[in-house]
Design a protein around this motif. Structure first.
Motif, PDB file in Angstrom:
ATOM      1  N   THR A 243       1.992  -0.274  -8.042  1.00  0.00           N
ATOM      2  CA  THR A 243       2.927  -0.051  -9.153  1.00  0.00           C
ATOM      3  C   THR A 243       2.200   0.032 -10.494  1.00  0.00           C
ATOM      4  O   THR A 243       2.831   0.103 -11.536  1.00  0.00           O
ATOM      5  N   ALA A 244       0.881  -0.002 -10.440  1.00  0.00           N
ATOM      6  CA  ALA A 244       0.108   0.203 -11.672  1.00  0.00           C
ATOM      7  C   ALA A 244       0.097   1.689 -12.005  1.00  0.00           C
ATOM      8  O   ALA A 244       0.194   2.537 -11.122  1.00  0.00           O
ATOM      9  N   GLY A 245      -0.041   2.001 -13.295  1.00  0.00           N
ATOM     10  CA  GLY A 245      -0.037   3.383 -13.727  1.00  0.00           C
ATOM     11  C   GLY A 245      -1.345   4.097 -13.400  1.00  0.00           C
ATOM     12  O   GLY A 245      -2.382   3.457 -13.200  1.00  0.00           O
ATOM     13  N   PRO A 246      -1.344   5.420 -13.331  1.00  0.00           N
ATOM     14  CA  PRO A 246      -2.566   6.175 -13.029  1.00  0.00           C
ATOM     15  C   PRO A 246      -3.681   5.912 -14.033  1.00  0.00           C
ATOM     16  O   PRO A 246      -4.855   5.943 -13.665  1.00  0.00           O
ATOM     17  N   ALA A 247      -3.318   5.647 -15.289  1.00  0.00           N
ATOM     18  CA  ALA A 247      -4.360   5.440 -16.301  1.00  0.00           C
ATOM     19  C   ALA A 247      -5.235   4.234 -15.953  1.00  0.00           C
ATOM     20  O   ALA A 247      -6.454   4.263 -16.124  1.00  0.00           O
ATOM     21  N   ILE A 248      -4.603   3.189 -15.427  1.00  0.00           N
ATOM     22  CA  ILE A 248      -5.383   1.997 -15.054  1.00  0.00           C
ATOM     23  C   ILE A 248      -6.322   2.319 -13.900  1.00  0.00           C
ATOM     24  O   ILE A 248      -7.482   1.889 -13.881  1.00  0.00           O
ATOM     25  N   LEU A 249      -5.834   3.096 -12.960  1.00  0.00           N
ATOM     26  CA  LEU A 249      -6.668   3.430 -11.797  1.00  0.00           C
ATOM     27  C   LEU A 249      -7.803   4.370 -12.202  1.00  0.00           C
ATOM     28  O   LEU A 249      -8.926   4.243 -11.714  1.00  0.00           O
ATOM     29  N   HIS A 250      -7.511   5.298 -13.091  1.00  0.00           N
ATOM     30  CA  HIS A 250      -8.590   6.178 -13.572  1.00  0.00           C
ATOM     31  C   HIS A 250      -9.663   5.364 -14.276  1.00  0.00           C
ATOM     32  O   HIS A 250     -10.855   5.653 -14.154  1.00  0.00           O
ATOM     33  N   GLU A 251      -9.242   4.358 -15.049  1.00  0.00           N
ATOM     34  CA  GLU A 251     -10.206   3.512 -15.727  1.00  0.00           C
ATOM     35  C   GLU A 251     -11.009   2.708 -14.710  1.00  0.00           C
ATOM     36  O   GLU A 251     -12.228   2.562 -14.836  1.00  0.00           O
ATOM     37  N   LEU A 252     -10.334   2.215 -13.682  1.00  0.00           N
ATOM     38  CA  LEU A 252     -11.015   1.397 -12.669  1.00  0.00           C
ATOM     39  C   LEU A 252     -12.033   2.218 -11.902  1.00  0.00           C
ATOM     40  O   LEU A 252     -13.125   1.741 -11.580  1.00  0.00           O
TER      41      LEU A 252
END
Length: 801
Positions: A243-252
């Protein structure tokens, strides 16, 4: 605001102008690989920094800009003016968000729409904004709404995303959450086979994904026989639903974007269209059944309320009515009689028990729903617990996959709050004034007490203190000094946008950008310069056709030049436009009542041109967003004079206009000349003083009842200071029967002020008058002298009107 956020804002404000500057430079040299590389680096740095904070609206735009520039850098997308426009719009948006963060500490969620729109406009230029992935039954691409998926597909993995592996209960729970507005993102991570040799830990990286709802690890292909298995090669694929946004995953996963697929999951992707035995679409049937079960479960919960409530009879009747409506809706009207009997029994005993028993017996669906929800919660909790590391280190939680080389290697500059520097400047100003008391003490020691030796020692110490104070003053002033490039850097964008809006071609020339002045002076210059530049673009430089007809190049030239002369900074703005027609200025000034007929006849062309500084003057009939309100040049003169500056204008019809601003380098310490009149001393700002002369009474004449004299071939009107101050005493003459005349400049006019005597010049800290004295416009302020006396500083602009 925490220090880290303050530092981010400060760095971002440094990066944004640099990004704008590089974009404009690329317009003249679009093939420069170095410029594109530098531009990408700047945007990448800003995006990376924004990822440290919860500013998804900002990160989204920067991320899209970074992707676009990455393609420009790799020559997959050509640089264009449209690209520059959209990137500039994006940077303006980021700047606006920075202002909001600085003011409120956060970003309003209302900016999400604009952020998405800007990001989408940038991604359209990358050519992959509609990256529709290969469609297969059950895949996200097949079922997704047209929302612009942001996916980076790994080259060595399947292109489709199958959500059928997710348990149905969990899928339906997520479906409801997404419908309620919660984000849902699919991530598929296919690490390189030799990732272990690079120090990468795919499992640990997956465990850093926040708010994991479901996860899975699978082999990419069938396992080989155990004897042939290479345990040091990773042949796994990791999948997760979060449920995290794509921006967080792109940063990760910022360091391995080519190995991950990140997709924002729409609600419809969670539905599996399989149908039911009645040929009814499962979506509609499931929706109806879920609504029915929800209503029944709600009635059950109401029945569970305490029976002692006085409203129980009404509540029982309401429940029975709701259940009866549901039974009729699903066609089970045969149960209505039993429902009525249960209601009567419940009302007779004033308890909900009979109705509740009937509900359990005939409508057990409510219990089934409750059980399903409990299972879904258990599954979610299990998934979340599996995603969390067993014992995360407090510092590891904020690393987000950053590498060791990201640490700051050295600090070359120190940013200090301006308040601290202002306080330091005030202290050194006080010291400069205090040292001026030493000569006064030396004089008293010698003349009043006869201590000549002590007087000599005080003067010697004064020389030492004076040298140290001057060095300290210069050092502190250097801290406050800023290059004029701080305001010059906004003009390429201003000229570009304004000239395009007006349909003109303008070449901007900036010179002397390294010229420095006090921070307050630089900031005070910003608005006047913008007014002048806009006036030059709007009124000065002609349209290309007009310029060609006048024998000029189609593109006009606007030049802004900065330089330093002694203790003044000079800014000169010139253009090669049509200049100012003095006849038009005279006529407009007369029509607006700014001058009368007599003035219209005698006014010179140079004086007429300077009427543009008059309040309310404008030659434009129609008010636009650029000009026509008649406040531009008046504002320029007022702003410049407010910081003790001087503005002058020269123009030649058909050849262009030149405006010159002269400002002090610093306003912290004011240099004044002390004059004496009627046994009182007054200060006059040295920038107003042209010269001091003594004129014989025989050389003073009366013309039209006004005293005048001739200085260097020019008639100079004279006025007595005692008359200006309403002092009923004549001015004193010296032994040679000469008048002491202080020649001052007011609005390009020279006026002689008759005083009793001249004294020395001193540095003072000018304090504005407050209270009742603040209503005396004839005084610019006051200052404390070294002997403890108060010096009133005159404002001749107000005294001589």
């Amino acid at each position: 605001m925490n220090p880290l956020l303050e530092q981010f804002i400060s760095e971002a404000r440094d990066l944004l102008p640099a990004i704008g500057e590089k974009l404009l430079q690329l317009e003249t040299d679009p093939t420069s690989a170095e410029l594109i590389k530098e531009l990408f680096r700047l945007v990448h740095t800003l995006k990376g920094s924004s990822g440290l904070f919860e500013f998804p609206e900002m990160t989204r735009v920067l991320h899209a800009g970074e992707d676009l520039l990455d393609r420009v850098r790799d020559a997959r997308v050509a640089y264009s003016r449209t690209l520059a426009d959209r990137l500039l719009d994006g940077m303006d948006f980021v700047g606006m968000l920075l202002d909001e963060i600085e003011a409120t500490g956060g970003i309003n969620a209302a900016h999400a729409d604009n952020s998405a729109r800007l990001a989408q406009s940038l991604r359209q230029l990358t050519g992959d904004s509609d990256e529709a992935k290969p469609t297969e039954s059950g895949s996200i691409a097949a079922n997704s709404a047209p929302i612009g998926l942001d996916c980076q597909q790994p080259s060595n993995s399947s292109s489709s995303v199958d959500l059928s592996e997710i348990p149905e209960n969990l899928r339906m729970q997520l479906y409801r959450d997404v419908l309620a507005g919660a984000p849902l993102t699919w991530l598929e991570y296919t690490p390189e086979e030799d990732c272990f040799f690079k120090g990468e830990d795919p499992l640990f990286l997956m465990q850093q994904i926040p708010e994991t709802a479901w996860g899975n690890i699978a082999a990419r292909q069938a396992w080989p026989p155990l004897a042939e298995l290479d345990a040091y090669r990773c042949k796994l694929v990791f999948r997760a639903l979060t449920t995290a946004g794509p921006a967080i995953l792109h940063e990760l996963f910022r360091y391995i974007p080519e190995q991950v697929c990140i997709v924002a999951v729409p609600a419809t992707a969670l539905l599996q269209p399989c149908g039911n035995e009645n040929g009814e679409a499962v979506l509609e049937a499931e929706s109806h059944a879920r609504s029915f079960r929800t209503i029944v479960q709600t009635q059950r919960e109401i029945l569970g309320l305490p029976d002692s409530d006085a409203l129980l009879p009404g509540r029982l009747k309401s429940i029975a009515a709701a259940l009866a409506a549901c039974l009729r809706a699903i066609g089970k009207t045969g149960l209505l009689a039993g429902l009525d009997a249960a209601l009567e029994q419940a009302l007779s005993v004033t308890k909900a028990g009979p109705l509740l028993a009937w509900l359990d017996e005939h409508l057990p669906e409510a219990q089934a729903l409750k059980t399903a929800e409990r299972r879904a919660e258990v599954t979610l909790q299990a998934g979340a617990q599996a995603a969390e590391p067993s014992a995360p280190h407090p510092e590891a939680a904020i690393k987000f996959g950053r590498r060791a080389e990201d640490s700051i290697s050295s600090i070359k500059t120190v940013k200090v709050d301006q308040v601290k520097i202002d306080r330091l400047m005030n202290l050194i100003g006080e010291m400069v004034v205090a040292k001026n008391s030493l000569p006064y003490l030396a004089s008293r020691a010698e003349t009043q007490y006869g201590l000549r030796e002590l007087s000599r020692e005080i003067k010697a110490q004064y020389a030492v203190v004076n040298r140290i104070a001057e060095e300290m003053q210069n050092a502190i002033m250097q801290i406050r000094m800023m290059p004029v490039s701080f305001i010059f850097q906004r003009f390429p964008r201003l000229v570009r946008d304004t000239s395009r809006k007006l349909g003109k071609e303008v070449n901007l020339v900036l010179e002397g950008e390294d010229t420095e002045a006090d921070k307050n002076i630089i900031e005070a210059l910003a608005d006047p310069l913008i007014h002048i530049v806009r006036n030059s673009l709007d009124h000065g430089i002609e349209l290309p056709d007009s310029r060609r007809a006048a024998g000029k190049p189609a593109a006009g030239c606007l030049s802004i030049h900065a330089s330093q002369e002694t203790d003044r900074v000079l800014i000169e703005i010139s253009d090669d436009g049509k200049g100012i027609d003095p006849d038009i200025i005279k006529r407009k000034a007369y029509e607006k009542g700014l001058i009368d007929e007599a003035a219209l006849e005698r006014i010179t062309d140079k004086e007429a041109v300077n009427l543009v500084f008059a309040a309310g003057f404008s030659t434009v009939e129609v008010v636009s967003d650029l000009s026509g309100r008649g406040v531009g040049m008046d504002v320029v003169r007022s702003a410049v004079e407010k910081v003790s500056g001087i503005v002058s204008l020269d123009s030649e019809k058909g050849y262009g206009t030149r405006i010159r601003l002269s400002l002090p380098l610093s306003m912290a310490i004011t240099h004044v000349m002390i004059i004496e009149s009627n046994q009182r001393i007054f200060g006059v700002p040295i920038e107003n003083v042209v010269e001091t002369v003594r004129v014989s009474c025989a050389a003073v004449h009366t013309i039209k009842r006004r005293l005048t004299t001739v200085l260097r071939g020019r008639i100079v009107p004279l006025v007595a200071l005692n008359d200006l101050l309403a002092l009923d005493e004549p001015q004193q003459l010296n032994q040679d029967n000469e008048m002491a005349i202080l020649v001052v400049r007011l609005n390009n006019d020279l006026i002689g002020v008759i005083v009793d005597d001249f004294r020395q010049t001193v540095d003072i800290i000018l304090k504005p008058l407050t209270g009742i004295l603040g209503g005396l416009p004839g005084y610019a302020g006051s200052a404390l002298l070294g002997d403890g006396s108060v010096l009133m500083v005159l404002n001749f602009k107000e005294l001589i009107k």
